[in-house]
Scaffold this active site. Structure first.
Site, PDB file in Angstrom:
ATOM      1  N   CYS A 164       1.827  39.162  43.028  1.00 19.24           N
ATOM      2  CA  CYS A 164       1.167  39.350  44.319  1.00 19.24           C
ATOM      3  C   CYS A 164       0.241  38.162  44.570  1.00 19.24           C
ATOM      4  O   CYS A 164      -0.474  37.737  43.662  1.00 19.24           O
ATOM      5  CB  CYS A 164       0.350  40.644  44.315  1.00 19.24           C
ATOM      6  SG  CYS A 164      -0.475  40.949  45.899  1.00 19.24           S
ATOM      7  N   GLU A 214       2.060  42.982  47.804  1.00 19.18           N
ATOM      8  CA  GLU A 214       1.475  43.380  49.084  1.00 19.18           C
ATOM      9  C   GLU A 214       2.639  43.607  50.056  1.00 19.18           C
ATOM     10  O   GLU A 214       3.252  42.647  50.536  1.00 19.18           O
ATOM     11  CB  GLU A 214       0.522  42.271  49.570  1.00 19.18           C
ATOM     12  CG  GLU A 214       0.061  42.404  51.008  1.00 19.18           C
ATOM     13  CD  GLU A 214      -0.455  43.799  51.377  1.00 19.18           C
ATOM     14  OE1 GLU A 214      -1.396  44.287  50.747  1.00 19.18           O
ATOM     15  OE2 GLU A 214       0.114  44.413  52.314  1.00 19.18           O
ATOM     16  N   CYS A 273      -2.421  52.648  38.700  1.00 20.16           N
ATOM     17  CA  CYS A 273      -2.646  51.713  39.814  1.00 20.16           C
ATOM     18  C   CYS A 273      -3.312  50.441  39.325  1.00 20.16           C
ATOM     19  O   CYS A 273      -4.324  50.489  38.625  1.00 20.16           O
ATOM     20  CB  CYS A 273      -3.597  52.345  40.831  1.00 20.16           C
ATOM     21  SG  CYS A 273      -2.770  53.187  42.142  1.00 20.16           S
ATOM     22  N   CYS A 323      -7.360  43.550  39.842  1.00 22.15           N
ATOM     23  CA  CYS A 323      -5.971  44.025  39.758  1.00 22.15           C
ATOM     24  C   CYS A 323      -5.132  43.134  38.837  1.00 22.15           C
ATOM     25  O   CYS A 323      -5.118  41.908  38.996  1.00 22.15           O
ATOM     26  CB  CYS A 323      -5.380  44.025  41.164  1.00 22.15           C
ATOM     27  SG  CYS A 323      -3.620  44.379  41.211  1.00 22.15           S
ATOM     28  N   CYS A 370       6.354  55.275  42.497  1.00 23.42           N
ATOM     29  CA  CYS A 370       5.510  54.170  42.975  1.00 23.42           C
ATOM     30  C   CYS A 370       6.313  52.878  42.810  1.00 23.42           C
ATOM     31  O   CYS A 370       6.657  52.504  41.686  1.00 23.42           O
ATOM     32  CB  CYS A 370       4.231  54.154  42.136  1.00 23.42           C
ATOM     33  SG  CYS A 370       3.149  52.787  42.525  1.00 23.42           S
ATOM     34  N   ASN A 400      -8.661  51.685  36.705  1.00 20.59           N
ATOM     35  CA  ASN A 400      -7.854  51.666  35.483  1.00 20.59           C
ATOM     36  C   ASN A 400      -8.084  50.334  34.796  1.00 20.59           C
ATOM     37  O   ASN A 400      -8.041  49.286  35.457  1.00 20.59           O
ATOM     38  CB  ASN A 400      -6.370  51.845  35.832  1.00 20.59           C
ATOM     39  CG  ASN A 400      -6.170  53.129  36.615  1.00 20.59           C
ATOM     40  OD1 ASN A 400      -6.539  54.205  36.163  1.00 20.59           O
ATOM     41  ND2 ASN A 400      -5.631  53.015  37.818  1.00 20.59           N
ATOM     42  N   CYS A 431      -6.671  40.108  44.340  1.00 17.09           N
ATOM     43  CA  CYS A 431      -7.835  41.003  44.253  1.00 17.09           C
ATOM     44  C   CYS A 431      -8.369  40.921  42.825  1.00 17.09           C
ATOM     45  O   CYS A 431      -7.593  40.930  41.863  1.00 17.09           O
ATOM     46  CB  CYS A 431      -7.445  42.430  44.617  1.00 17.09           C
ATOM     47  SG  CYS A 431      -6.754  42.536  46.272  1.00 17.09           S
ATOM     48  N   GLU A 443       7.976  46.300  37.796  1.00 17.61           N
ATOM     49  CA  GLU A 443       7.773  47.638  37.245  1.00 17.61           C
ATOM     50  C   GLU A 443       7.718  48.700  38.339  1.00 17.61           C
ATOM     51  O   GLU A 443       7.310  48.431  39.472  1.00 17.61           O
ATOM     52  CB  GLU A 443       6.471  47.670  36.443  1.00 17.61           C
ATOM     53  CG  GLU A 443       6.575  46.863  35.157  1.00 17.61           C
ATOM     54  CD  GLU A 443       5.287  46.838  34.339  1.00 17.61           C
ATOM     55  OE1 GLU A 443       5.375  46.538  33.151  1.00 17.61           O
ATOM     56  OE2 GLU A 443       4.204  47.111  34.885  1.00 17.61           O
TER      57      GLU A 443
HETATM   58  N1  SAH Z   1      -1.063  45.700  47.439  1.00 13.17           N
HETATM   59  C1  SAH Z   1      -1.281  46.961  48.004  1.00 13.17           C
HETATM   60  C2  SAH Z   1      -0.573  48.072  47.254  1.00 13.17           C
HETATM   61  C3  SAH Z   1      -0.552  47.996  45.760  1.00 13.17           C
HETATM   62  S1  SAH Z   1      -2.052  48.308  44.903  1.00 13.17           S
HETATM   63  C4  SAH Z   1      -2.773  47.235  48.102  1.00 13.17           C
HETATM   64  O1  SAH Z   1      -3.547  46.507  47.539  1.00 13.17           O
HETATM   65  O2  SAH Z   1      -3.132  48.178  48.818  1.00 13.17           O
HETATM   66  C5  SAH Z   1      -2.335  50.063  45.101  1.00 13.17           C
HETATM   67  C6  SAH Z   1      -3.810  50.443  45.034  1.00 13.17           C
HETATM   68  O3  SAH Z   1      -4.339  50.274  43.699  1.00 13.17           O
HETATM   69  C7  SAH Z   1      -4.690  49.588  45.932  1.00 13.17           C
HETATM   70  O4  SAH Z   1      -5.621  50.392  46.598  1.00 13.17           O
HETATM   71  C8  SAH Z   1      -5.385  48.692  44.931  1.00 13.17           C
HETATM   72  O5  SAH Z   1      -6.576  48.147  45.413  1.00 13.17           O
HETATM   73  C9  SAH Z   1      -5.586  49.630  43.783  1.00 13.17           C
HETATM   74  N2  SAH Z   1      -5.890  48.981  42.504  1.00 13.17           N
HETATM   75  C10 SAH Z   1      -5.623  47.721  42.122  1.00 13.17           C
HETATM   76  N3  SAH Z   1      -6.047  47.507  40.865  1.00 13.17           N
HETATM   77  C11 SAH Z   1      -6.587  48.670  40.438  1.00 13.17           C
HETATM   78  C12 SAH Z   1      -7.146  49.102  39.211  1.00 13.17           C
HETATM   79  N4  SAH Z   1      -7.243  48.293  38.175  1.00 13.17           N
HETATM   80  N5  SAH Z   1      -7.605  50.377  39.118  1.00 13.17           N
HETATM   81  C13 SAH Z   1      -7.477  51.224  40.148  1.00 13.17           C
HETATM   82  N6  SAH Z   1      -6.932  50.891  41.335  1.00 13.17           N
HETATM   83  C14 SAH Z   1      -6.488  49.618  41.474  1.00 13.17           C
HETATM   84 FE1  SF4 Z   2      -2.025  42.553  45.400  1.00 13.17          FE
HETATM   85 FE2  SF4 Z   2      -2.724  45.093  45.940  1.00 13.17          FE
HETATM   86 FE3  SF4 Z   2      -3.225  43.984  43.510  1.00 13.17          FE
HETATM   87 FE4  SF4 Z   2      -4.594  43.180  45.659  1.00 13.17          FE
HETATM   88  S1  SF4 Z   2      -4.609  45.239  44.737  1.00 13.17           S
HETATM   89  S2  SF4 Z   2      -3.686  41.838  44.091  1.00 13.17           S
HETATM   90  S3  SF4 Z   2      -3.037  43.282  47.239  1.00 13.17           S
HETATM   91  S4  SF4 Z   2      -1.222  44.395  44.378  1.00 13.17           S
END
Ligand code: SAH
Ligand code: SF4
Length: 366
Positions: free
Chosen positions: A128, A177, A349, A135, A121, A307, A132, A108
């Site tokens: 990934c 990532e 995000c 996410c 974006c 989110n 985390c 996406e």
């Molecule tokens: N993998 C990279 C880039 C993609 S995520 C990273 O983790 O930095 C982009 C951003 O969204 C990151 O800061 C991540 O921690 C954040 N993120 C992930 N899940 C989220 C959520 N449910 N709500 C808000 N931000 C989130």
């Molecule tokens: Fe991967 Fe970024 Fe999501 Fe962490 S926040 S699982 S590094 S996409």
């Protein structure tokens, strides 16, 4: 390749960093056809420019190429490597794009309009592996890395879709990532930055990482002036390990050493992403520890609203998020609170999961 062509290309690369090798590696299938058929070397440049500048998605549109070559390329090295399956529009104007790769993986991409800007974006991996805890992409696990062409093409498709408006910013904050797919991500960003390609200024391109320290250093040494954001999410070691498995690999002091290296090398601002999770990382003690940790004139704290994802976390209220921001500023932190966009189509995000989205409250436009 002819000498004149190489000299011309060398002259450009001296200014813009894109080498002949880069162009060839970006379009290996095209190069293969050109080599086999004994085509002159400048055809690669024409094909590259048609794809990345004129944004063709069918070689038929690349009228600088002879008709027979267009036909051969369409059969053997198609101009589009991603299949756009569906788009959604959120009530705030955010658009989400669902693509299938040639091997049937779904990814996406999101376009966020804001104050005359159009930010895209993009994703760098199918899923990934970083897992985390908050996410949705992390729940998927990893299927594979995207190729440079697949990464860049997401931007080309959005650019065509929003024309005559222009893409003003690219953020590598979609699925995956980027630092685990370093070479392909950098190759794609170079093409997006190349004035002979897509032509977007490097300072309008930003990469976000969960914090791979060796790659942060490597990124700092790149000649292009791309921006960097590090996902921090808490200033405390034990808490970070609980929500981000990568924290077990690199401690916060190690991460901050890499951050220090980045700003020393580049003299550019460094962004720290911080998603506010209710009762987890949104207390006054977090602000106080952040004020110590991020005490550098080039560090900036980007607060994000959480989110919704089906992970058991919940968002800090708007009121508390605002309080967190005000306290951070009171302690002299340079900080902003970013509004969440595109939530009604799961485009915000951390919500990109590219699963079957039928039945969701989104309005497909194709
Ligand atoms: N993998 C990279 C880039 C993609 S995520 C990273 O983790 O930095 C982009 C951003 O969204 C990151 O800061 C991540 O921690 C954040 N993120 C992930 N899940 C989220 C959520 N449910 N709500 C808000 N931000 C989130
Ligand atoms: Fe991967 Fe970024 Fe999501 Fe962490 S926040 S699982 S590094 S996409």
């Amino acid at each position: 390749m002819t000498e004149a062509y190489c000299a011309r290309r060398r002259d450009r690369t001296a200014r813009y960093n894109l080498s002949i090798m880069d162009a060839t590696q970006f379009l290996p299938e095209v190069q293969k056809v050109l080599d086999r058929d004994g085509e002159p070397a400048y055809r690669l440049e024409q094909a590259y420019s048609a794809l990345t500048g004129s944004l063709v998605r069918d070689w038929e549109e690349a009228t600088s190429l002879p008709r027979s070559l267009r036909e051969t390329l369409n059969e053997e090295a198609p101009a589009a490597v991603l299949d756009l399956r569906r788009t959604w529009r959120a009530s705030d104007g955010t658009r989400k794009y669902l693509f299938y790769t040639h091997d049937a993986h779904a990814i996406e991409t999101v376009m966020i309009p804001e104050k005359g800007r159009h930010t895209v974006c993009i994703s760098t991996q199918v899923g990934c592996p970083m897992a985390c805890k908050f996410c949705a992409t992390g729940l998927l696990g990893i299927k594979r890395n995207l190729k440079a062409r697949e990464i860049a093409e997401q931007v080309f498709v959005v650019a065509r879709d929003i024309a005559p408006e222009r893409v003003s910013n690219v953020v590598v904050m979609g699925m995956g990532e980027p630092m685990l797919n370093y070479k392909a991500t950098l190759a794609a960003l170079k093409v997006l930055n190349d004035p002979d390609g897509f032509g977007l200024a490097a300072r309008h391109i930003a990469v976000s990482t969960s914090g791979l320290v060796d790659k942060i250093r490597r990124f700092a040494d790149e000649p292009q002036q791309f921006h960097l954001a590090i996902s921090l999410h808490t200033p405390f070691e034990d808490e970070r390990q609980e929500i981000m498995p990568i924290a077990a690999r690199h401690t916060i002091p190690e991460l901050m050493e890499a951050a220090r290296y980045y700003v020393t090398q580049t003299r550019r601002k460094l962004f720290f992403e911080y998603t506010l999770l209710a009762g987890v990382n949104d207390q006054p003690r977090h602000v106080e520890a952040l004020a110590e940790l991020l005490d550098h004139p080039l560090y900036h704290l980007n607060l994000l609203r959480f989110n919704w994802t089906d992970t058991g976390f919940s968002a800090t209220s708007k009121h508390d998020a605002r309080e967190f921001l005000l306290y951070a500023r009171e302690l002299d932190l340079s900080a902003t609170l970013r509004p969440s966009r595109g939530q009604d189509i799961d485009a915000a995000c951390g919500q990109l999961a590219a699963k079957d989205l039928r039945g969701r409250p989104a309005v497909p436009t194709i």
